[in-house]
Scaffold this active site. Structure first.
Site, short mmCIF file in Angstrom:
data_model
loop_
_atom_site.label_atom_id
_atom_site.label_comp_id
_atom_site.label_asym_id
_atom_site.label_seq_id
_atom_site.Cartn_x
_atom_site.Cartn_y
_atom_site.Cartn_z
N ARG A 81 -10.57 -0.65 15.05
CA ARG A 81 -10.49 0.17 13.84
C ARG A 81 -11.48 -0.41 12.83
O ARG A 81 -12.56 0.10 12.66
CB ARG A 81 -9.05 0.16 13.31
CG ARG A 81 -8.82 1.09 12.16
CD ARG A 81 -7.34 1.20 11.80
NE ARG A 81 -6.77 -0.05 11.34
CZ ARG A 81 -5.50 -0.18 10.95
NH1 ARG A 81 -4.68 0.86 10.98
NH2 ARG A 81 -5.04 -1.34 10.54
N CYS A 118 12.66 24.20 2.56
CA CYS A 118 11.67 24.81 1.66
C CYS A 118 10.90 23.71 0.93
O CYS A 118 11.18 22.52 1.07
CB CYS A 118 12.36 25.70 0.64
SG CYS A 118 13.54 26.83 1.38
N TYR A 166 13.78 30.91 4.74
CA TYR A 166 12.60 31.62 5.23
C TYR A 166 12.69 31.92 6.73
O TYR A 166 13.25 31.12 7.50
CB TYR A 166 11.36 30.74 5.02
CG TYR A 166 10.94 30.60 3.57
CD1 TYR A 166 10.54 31.71 2.82
CD2 TYR A 166 10.89 29.35 2.98
CE1 TYR A 166 10.14 31.57 1.51
CE2 TYR A 166 10.48 29.19 1.67
CZ TYR A 166 10.10 30.30 0.93
OH TYR A 166 9.70 30.16 -0.35
N ASP A 211 10.94 22.92 -2.25
CA ASP A 211 11.68 22.20 -3.29
C ASP A 211 13.18 22.13 -3.04
O ASP A 211 13.90 21.52 -3.81
CB ASP A 211 11.46 22.88 -4.65
CG ASP A 211 10.03 23.34 -4.80
OD1 ASP A 211 9.15 22.48 -4.66
OD2 ASP A 211 9.81 24.55 -5.01
N ARG A 257 1.20 -10.66 6.92
CA ARG A 257 1.18 -9.42 6.14
C ARG A 257 2.41 -8.57 6.47
O ARG A 257 2.44 -7.87 7.48
CB ARG A 257 -0.08 -8.61 6.45
CG ARG A 257 -1.37 -9.37 6.24
CD ARG A 257 -2.57 -8.48 6.48
NE ARG A 257 -2.60 -7.92 7.81
CZ ARG A 257 -3.20 -8.47 8.86
NH1 ARG A 257 -3.85 -9.62 8.73
NH2 ARG A 257 -3.18 -7.89 10.03
N LYS A 314 0.84 -1.20 0.00
CA LYS A 314 0.00 0.00 0.00
C LYS A 314 0.88 1.26 0.00
O LYS A 314 2.08 1.17 0.26
CB LYS A 314 -0.91 -0.01 1.22
CG LYS A 314 -0.17 0.00 2.56
CD LYS A 314 -1.12 -0.22 3.73
CE LYS A 314 -0.36 -0.28 5.04
NZ LYS A 314 -1.24 -0.65 6.16
N HIS A 332 -5.92 -7.79 13.30
CA HIS A 332 -4.72 -6.96 13.32
C HIS A 332 -4.32 -6.72 14.78
O HIS A 332 -5.16 -6.43 15.61
CB HIS A 332 -5.05 -5.63 12.62
CG HIS A 332 -3.84 -4.82 12.28
ND1 HIS A 332 -2.78 -5.33 11.56
CD2 HIS A 332 -3.53 -3.52 12.52
CE1 HIS A 332 -1.86 -4.37 11.40
NE2 HIS A 332 -2.30 -3.27 11.98
C1 LIG Z 1 -0.50 -1.56 6.85
C2 LIG Z 1 -0.99 -2.83 7.36
C3 LIG Z 1 -0.12 -3.92 7.53
C4 LIG Z 1 1.36 -3.82 7.37
O1 LIG Z 1 1.90 -3.31 8.55
P1 LIG Z 1 3.46 -3.25 8.84
O2 LIG Z 1 3.54 -2.96 10.28
O3 LIG Z 1 4.01 -2.18 7.98
O4 LIG Z 1 4.02 -4.57 8.51
C5 LIG Z 1 -0.67 -5.12 7.92
N1 LIG Z 1 -1.99 -5.26 8.14
C6 LIG Z 1 -2.85 -4.24 8.00
C7 LIG Z 1 -4.28 -4.45 8.27
C8 LIG Z 1 -2.38 -2.98 7.63
O5 LIG Z 1 -3.22 -1.97 7.51
#
Ligand SMILES: *Cc1c(COP(=O)(O)O)cnc(C)c1O
Length: 711
Positions: free
Chosen positions: A470, A650, A602, A652, A557, A376, A498
């Site tokens: 979540r 800045c 700046y 850029d 994951r 992602k 998760h």
């Molecule tokens: C982003 C995400 C991950 C990956 O998490 P990391 O800590 O970067 O490995 C895994 N599961 C879900 C649901 C996520 O949103």
């Protein structure tokens, strides 16, 4: 399925196999020793085509297992197109050699086009098409094992029409039977008798999880090769062979050879794949050209009658021609991604480090658990397509992204395998979900009900909330989870949760995590007890893998850890060695002298205390360098020395103090994240200085950066 396998050596062996085919058609050793030539071209050379077929089976298996009809159709159409072009390519020789007159009967021509090929080597292409179609529909209808048994039977029938024809001639009925077969096809070496078994053998290897030790593979290879040689020589001396493409011992020999090649290191190279195919397709033309040319210059003795020189000349010319063709082949969309580092500011991606990390993480997971790379947010700033493509080549078959658009993009750039959307998708977009064959997360029961209203099957994984609060159906609400399963239009392929503090090794946090895990599995057990198919399970993200590697999951994951960094400088339980994949670089735009009392950037925040040499660097916060980095004594690296960032960052550009670096000049490379000589800035360092985690820094790297991939 699918441990991470190294398939680079397959690409190299393809080229060797292509030259073996050239040998079959030129008999290089014939003038020296007929038996040696028989062994080389009629026995050893016979591994070439089964090898090509197995490679196809090996890579096609994922699509077959997923019933990805679109991919298989695409594959068949591609081979069909190559066949059509090849037929046209050899048409002039067909005319010249009188083939067209012989084949005036339309029946013969159709037979050749469908089975035997319109030129002596082209049989391979229609055979592949027929074989792939037979095997895919066979597996779908009768399952894998049954298809394999049928393929063995067909191969057996093929053997009798090939190397074992002597047996047929001894019985009247068989002779009659094979007479019929040979009015339909010229040989049994075709898509019906020959291809299926080798396709399936490639698939068996792709599918299998079993690890066979290198020692056993080598023993298997040596033993089966020796017996293959004996078999070939024996059949030849008995004069049983009508043709010599098929042997019994060729099957085990190919199996071990393939396993052996998978053990070898090597880089995947598309160029080699293209080269081998074109050498195969083009070499008969080179044979004709060499012969013709030899006659013109009266050198038949050297270039034709000396078979070995003939072979070398044909091989060389075929290689040259293939190389030229490959050079001019369209390189596809990948080209756009590979830029030369002449740029203003760019990300450098070390793909070898990525492969290393994938292997390391896979190593600490149980055998049945496969990495699901999380790509992602543009693969955490690493370039989603290139990262997914590399991991796909390394054998990974399931990817996770956060949004529908990310999934569609991966598909548009040719990423195969399963793709799971971890986040919410607007139900109005379900058609895209279907069109791009993406898997949607069920975020709660009302959402499941909405998805269920879509008239076609929606592939889903059910998210379970075990305490993160979540997304997900509450783990304690078993009744609601069951109701998701009752949704007729949802195809539940997996369930996941998760972990919210798996990064912490503090006692209460560990207890909390263990409770999350335990609740998840209890819920799964209850569902299973009631007969629900819970599909693939996954619960760990990176820290879950590193601190709780032994869970009984099907997938893990992996996000941040795959990119070789941790979110912060944390201690983790597993002993892994990860390598950072990303470096961030820019250039010096100009160098200036500043007098004491002058201010920089700046807001007049930095005043020079003494005479200074400063440089302006071509990267700013619009590229993803956090603006607040300046407040924390941050620096960059240049000529292997650190140079402090001075004045506000800045949009850029940013300014650095280079008073102490004498050799600095315009266009020099500045490292913001990465290694330069003895100095290193890690992503973790920058994250700490900005009071955030590396995930935040990396995913914030702007779309304006260029990408350079080191293979
Ligand atoms: C982003 C995400 C991950 C990956 O998490 P990391 O800590 O970067 O490995 C895994 N599961 C879900 C649901 C996520 O949103």
């Amino acid at each position: 399925m699918g441990q991470l396998k190294n398939t680079g050596a397959l690409d190299i062996f393809r080229v060797i196999a292509a030259f073996l085919v050239v040998a079959i058609h030129t008999s290089p050793l014939y003038t020296m020793n007929e038996t040696a030539d028989f062994v080389l071209t009629r026995i050893i050379g016979r591994i070439a085509v089964p090898f090509f077929i197995m490679v196809t089976g090996y890579f096609l298996y994922t699509s077959i297992a997923r019933r990805d009809k679109a991919y298989i159709k695409g594959f068949v159409l591609k081979i069909g197109a190559i066949y059509l072009i090849s037929m046209i390519l050899f048409l002039p020789i067909n005319f010249y050699s009188g083939y067209m007159e012989e084949n005036l009967l339309w029946g013969n021509l159709i037979k050749d086009i469908l089975f035997d090929g319109t030129f002596y080597h082209l049989w391979y292409l229609p055979a592949m098409i027929l074989g792939v179609l037979l095997v895919t529909s066979g597996i779908q209808r009768f399952g894998f094992t049954m298809s394999f048994l049928v393929a063995i039977l067909l191969y057996g029938m093929g053997l009798l029409g090939d190397s074992y024809y002597g047996l047929v001639q001894q019985t009247h009925i068989l002779t009659t039977f094979y007479d019929v077969i040979f009015t339909l096809f010229d040989y049994t070496r075709n898509g019906l008798f020959f291809v299926p078994i080798y396709l399936l053998l490639g698939m068996v290897i792709s599918k299998s999880n079993k690890r066979i030790s290198t020692k056993h593979i080598v023993i298997g290879l040596v033993v089966s090769s020796v017996f293959l040689l004996i078999e070939g020589l024996l059949l030849n001396s008995l004069s049983w062979q009508r043709h010599d493409s098929m042997y019994i011992l060729l099957v085990p020999c190919m199996y071990f050879l393939f396993l052996f090649l998978l053990q070898l290191p090597g880089k995947n190279t598309k160029t080699l794949r293209n080269l081998s195919l074109i050498i195969y397709l083009i070499h008969p033309w080179m044979i004709v050209l060499v012969r013709g040319f030899a006659k013109v210059i009266h050198q038949e003795q050297l270039f034709i009658n000396n078979n070995f020189i003939h072979y070398l000349t044909v091989s060389f010319l075929s290689f040259l021609a293939a190389w030229i063709v490959t050079y001019f082949l369209p390189k596809g969309r990948k080209r756009k991604i590979d830029l030369s580092p002449d740029n203003r500011a760019w990300v450098e991606i070390d793909l070898a480090a990525l492969r290393h990390n994938a292997k390391e993480l896979q190593r600490i997971l149980p055998n049945h658990c496969q990495l699901m790379p999380v790509v992602k947010a543009n693969a955490y700033g690493h370039g989603d397509v290139a990262i997914a493509r590399e991991l796909m080549r390394a054998g990974l078959k399931m990817f996770a992204i956060a949004t529908l658009a990310e999934g569609v993009r991966l598909r548009q750039y040719g990423i195969k395998g399963d793709i799971l959307i971890l986040g919410y998708t607007n139900p109005k977009e379900l058609a895209s979900l279907e069109k791009y064959n993406l898997i949607q997360t069920v975020v709660d029961f009302p959402y499941a009900r909405t998805l269920n209203e879509y008239p076609k099957k929606v592939r889903v994984h059910i998210k379970i909330d075990t305490g993160m609060h979540r997304l997900g159906v509450n783990v304690e609400n078993l009744a609601e989870i069951e109701k998701v399963f009752e949704c007729k239009n949802l195809k539940v392929e997996g369930m996941f949760s998760h972990l919210s503090v798996s990064d912490s090794l503090v006692e209460e946090d560990v207890e909390f995590t263990q409770k999350q895990i335990q609740q998840f599995y209890q819920m799964i057990d209850s569902l299973k007890a009631k007969g629900y198919d819970t599909g693939k399970l996954h619960i760990q993200a990176s820290y879950g893998i590193l601190n709780y590697p032994d869970l009984a999951c099907d997938y893990a994951r992996a996000g941040i850890a795959l990119y070789g960094v941790l979110s912060a400088d944390d201690k983790v339980r597993a002993n892994v060695h990860l390598k950072p994949v990303l470096a961030l670089k820019a250039r010096i735009a100009l160098i200036k002298e500043i007098q004491p009392g002058e201010v920089i950037s700046y807001g007049r925040q930095f005043t020079a205390k003494s005479k200074m040499k400063i440089a302006t660097v071509t990267i700013g916060y619009a590229d993803g360098i956090p603006r607040r980095l300046y407040e924390n004594n941050a620096y960059v690296i240049l000529h292997s020395k650190t140079a402090p960032i001075i004045g506000r960052i800045c949009m850029d550009q940013l300014m650095i103090d280079v008073s102490h670096i004498h050799e600095v000049k315009n266009n020099d490379v500045v490292t913001i994240i990465g290694v330069d000589g003895t100095e290193q800035i890690r992503c973790e360092d920058i994250a700490r200085q900005c009071g955030t985690i590396t995930n935040d820094i990396l995913s914030g790297l702007g779309p304006r950066l260029d990408y350079v991939y080191l293979h």
